[in-house]
Design a protein around this motif. Sequence first.
Motif, PDB file in Angstrom:
ATOM      1  N   TYR A 219       0.829  -1.213   0.000  1.00  0.00           N
ATOM      2  CA  TYR A 219       0.000   0.000   0.000  1.00  0.00           C
ATOM      3  C   TYR A 219       0.863   1.263   0.000  1.00  0.00           C
ATOM      4  O   TYR A 219       0.434   2.306  -0.497  1.00  0.00           O
ATOM      5  N   LYS A 220       2.047   1.179   0.555  1.00  0.00           N
ATOM      6  CA  LYS A 220       2.952   2.328   0.544  1.00  0.00           C
ATOM      7  C   LYS A 220       3.611   2.519  -0.821  1.00  0.00           C
ATOM      8  O   LYS A 220       4.094   3.610  -1.124  1.00  0.00           O
ATOM      9  N   SER A 221       3.592   1.472  -1.636  1.00  0.00           N
ATOM     10  CA  SER A 221       4.258   1.528  -2.934  1.00  0.00           C
ATOM     11  C   SER A 221       3.307   1.785  -4.093  1.00  0.00           C
ATOM     12  O   SER A 221       3.729   2.290  -5.136  1.00  0.00           O
ATOM     13  N   TYR A 222       2.015   1.409  -3.913  1.00  0.00           N
ATOM     14  CA  TYR A 222       1.059   1.504  -5.012  1.00  0.00           C
ATOM     15  C   TYR A 222      -0.151   2.366  -4.629  1.00  0.00           C
ATOM     16  O   TYR A 222      -0.588   2.359  -3.471  1.00  0.00           O
ATOM     17  N   ASN A 223      -0.696   3.063  -5.607  1.00  0.00           N
ATOM     18  CA  ASN A 223      -1.959   3.768  -5.421  1.00  0.00           C
ATOM     19  C   ASN A 223      -3.102   2.750  -5.350  1.00  0.00           C
ATOM     20  O   ASN A 223      -3.087   1.751  -6.066  1.00  0.00           O
ATOM     21  N   MET A 224      -4.081   3.010  -4.492  1.00  0.00           N
ATOM     22  CA  MET A 224      -5.236   2.128  -4.341  1.00  0.00           C
ATOM     23  C   MET A 224      -6.510   2.958  -4.448  1.00  0.00           C
ATOM     24  O   MET A 224      -7.004   3.514  -3.467  1.00  0.00           O
ATOM     25  N   PRO A 225      -7.088   3.093  -5.658  1.00  0.00           N
ATOM     26  CA  PRO A 225      -8.281   3.936  -5.857  1.00  0.00           C
ATOM     27  C   PRO A 225      -9.471   3.550  -5.000  1.00  0.00           C
ATOM     28  O   PRO A 225     -10.306   4.389  -4.671  1.00  0.00           O
ATOM     29  N   SER A 226      -9.573   2.278  -4.618  1.00  0.00           N
ATOM     30  CA  SER A 226     -10.716   1.825  -3.825  1.00  0.00           C
ATOM     31  C   SER A 226     -10.814   2.527  -2.470  1.00  0.00           C
ATOM     32  O   SER A 226     -11.881   2.557  -1.853  1.00  0.00           O
ATOM     33  N   LEU A 227      -9.714   3.104  -1.995  1.00  0.00           N
ATOM     34  CA  LEU A 227      -9.734   3.801  -0.708  1.00  0.00           C
ATOM     35  C   LEU A 227     -10.547   5.091  -0.772  1.00  0.00           C
ATOM     36  O   LEU A 227     -10.802   5.710   0.261  1.00  0.00           O
ATOM     37  N   LYS A 228     -10.955   5.486  -1.952  1.00  0.00           N
ATOM     38  CA  LYS A 228     -11.824   6.659  -2.063  1.00  0.00           C
ATOM     39  C   LYS A 228     -13.183   6.381  -1.426  1.00  0.00           C
ATOM     40  O   LYS A 228     -13.831   7.279  -0.890  1.00  0.00           O
ATOM     41  N   TYR A 229     -13.608   5.102  -1.469  1.00  0.00           N
ATOM     42  CA  TYR A 229     -14.926   4.740  -0.973  1.00  0.00           C
ATOM     43  C   TYR A 229     -14.923   3.623   0.071  1.00  0.00           C
ATOM     44  O   TYR A 229     -15.987   3.197   0.497  1.00  0.00           O
ATOM     45  N   ALA A 230     -13.756   3.117   0.435  1.00  0.00           N
ATOM     46  CA  ALA A 230     -13.744   1.946   1.305  1.00  0.00           C
ATOM     47  C   ALA A 230     -12.503   1.921   2.190  1.00  0.00           C
ATOM     48  O   ALA A 230     -11.529   2.649   1.956  1.00  0.00           O
ATOM     49  N   ARG A 231     -12.570   1.065   3.212  1.00  0.00           N
ATOM     50  CA  ARG A 231     -11.425   0.796   4.070  1.00  0.00           C
ATOM     51  C   ARG A 231     -11.146  -0.697   4.032  1.00  0.00           C
ATOM     52  O   ARG A 231     -12.068  -1.505   3.921  1.00  0.00           O
ATOM     53  N   CYS A 232      -9.877  -1.062   4.128  1.00  0.00           N
ATOM     54  CA  CYS A 232      -9.493  -2.464   4.038  1.00  0.00           C
ATOM     55  C   CYS A 232      -8.927  -2.934   5.371  1.00  0.00           C
ATOM     56  O   CYS A 232      -8.104  -2.252   5.993  1.00  0.00           O
ATOM     57  N   PHE A 233      -9.371  -4.107   5.794  1.00  0.00           N
ATOM     58  CA  PHE A 233      -8.982  -4.701   7.076  1.00  0.00           C
ATOM     59  C   PHE A 233      -8.088  -5.898   6.788  1.00  0.00           C
ATOM     60  O   PHE A 233      -8.446  -6.785   6.018  1.00  0.00           O
ATOM     61  N   TRP A 234      -6.921  -5.920   7.433  1.00  0.00           N
ATOM     62  CA  TRP A 234      -5.978  -7.023   7.285  1.00  0.00           C
ATOM     63  C   TRP A 234      -5.638  -7.613   8.652  1.00  0.00           C
ATOM     64  O   TRP A 234      -5.534  -6.888   9.645  1.00  0.00           O
ATOM     65  N   ALA A 235      -5.460  -8.924   8.701  1.00  0.00           N
ATOM     66  CA  ALA A 235      -5.021  -9.598   9.924  1.00  0.00           C
ATOM     67  C   ALA A 235      -4.115 -10.759   9.525  1.00  0.00           C
ATOM     68  O   ALA A 235      -4.237 -11.302   8.420  1.00  0.00           O
ATOM     69  N   ASP A 236      -3.219 -11.150  10.441  1.00  0.00           N
ATOM     70  CA  ASP A 236      -2.353 -12.294  10.130  1.00  0.00           C
ATOM     71  C   ASP A 236      -2.292 -13.256  11.305  1.00  0.00           C
ATOM     72  O   ASP A 236      -2.847 -13.002  12.384  1.00  0.00           O
ATOM     73  N   ALA A 237      -1.610 -14.372  11.097  1.00  0.00           N
ATOM     74  CA  ALA A 237      -1.609 -15.461  12.074  1.00  0.00           C
ATOM     75  C   ALA A 237      -0.868 -15.120  13.361  1.00  0.00           C
ATOM     76  O   ALA A 237      -0.999 -15.837  14.356  1.00  0.00           O
ATOM     77  N   SER A 238      -0.111 -14.039  13.371  1.00  0.00           N
ATOM     78  CA  SER A 238       0.564 -13.611  14.605  1.00  0.00           C
ATOM     79  C   SER A 238      -0.403 -12.935  15.571  1.00  0.00           C
ATOM     80  O   SER A 238      -0.083 -12.727  16.739  1.00  0.00           O
ATOM     81  N   GLY A 239      -1.572 -12.535  15.074  1.00  0.00           N
ATOM     82  CA  GLY A 239      -2.535 -11.782  15.874  1.00  0.00           C
ATOM     83  C   GLY A 239      -2.540 -10.307  15.562  1.00  0.00           C
ATOM     84  O   GLY A 239      -3.363  -9.558  16.097  1.00  0.00           O
TER      85      GLY A 239
END
Length: 283
Positions: free
Chosen positions: A121-141
């Motif tokens: 996300y720091k390297s690429y533009n993400m147009p979907s963030l104009k209308y949405a938020r993205c949630f990420w989680a991993d196995a570490s918690g």
Amino acid sequence: MKQVTIFFAVLVLAVQWLHPCFIFKAAKDGRVFAGNNEDYLDPMTKYFIFPREEKKHGRIYFGFSLNYPQGGMNDRGLFYDWVAGYRTDWKKEKGKKDFDGNLNEKIMEECATIEEAIAFYKSYNMPSLKYARCFWADASGASVIIMWKNGKLRFERSKTGYQGLGYKSKTAEALSHKFFVPGKPAPAFSADTLKTLLDAAHQEGGYPTQYSNLCDLKNKIVYLYFFQDFDRVVKIDLEKELKKGKSDVYMIDLFPGNRKALDWRKRHKNDLLEKHAYIKEFY
């Protein structure tokens, strides 16, 4: 750019219809779960299996007949999903690249942690963030909500065992407290008890919760619920499914006799056909 255009259009419609979903992460005593309610008009829900390939992780995605992933989990226990319904002043950032395709899918193919996802996300533009938020989680918690706010890309990392986003997230968070009160007996920390958070945040009406998925990120197990019925569950072992090869499965075939879902489809038939002509073949 075709994939990006399709997904961007879906998110725009999501904003117009105002049907935010609900997502959460809960981690305790070495166990990590991430769950999602998918609230939408389209009832033709599916899950998709993509086996491992060279330099690509195996994945399970969840979504609709258009075969565009709404969210999912990979074989490293990395999970993501979206909540639409936001209005921001997102714009391309100088120095960032544009990605030709589905950036989140590339992340799921190549990454294992939220920090690796954040780097994309720091390297690429993400147009979907104009209308949405993205949630990420991993196995570490670890988990993070990625958003565009006040003219900037922001990363809201979880500082506790619980993090939530979307419809009725405050209600679900209040329920989650019973799992984390120090010095007091707590319910068993399992899919069977955590599904109550999804149930508390489900929607009904014109844009209901079409399916809910609860992912055990350590063991790569998915607990799948259909159309607000949290008494019936289909358990999906990702490792076993990956060995079977690429596939996609309509969820309704896994939950025969869900009268509530069938009645909803009947009542909303005309509206569905007007907005989603491609599902005519299912009527």
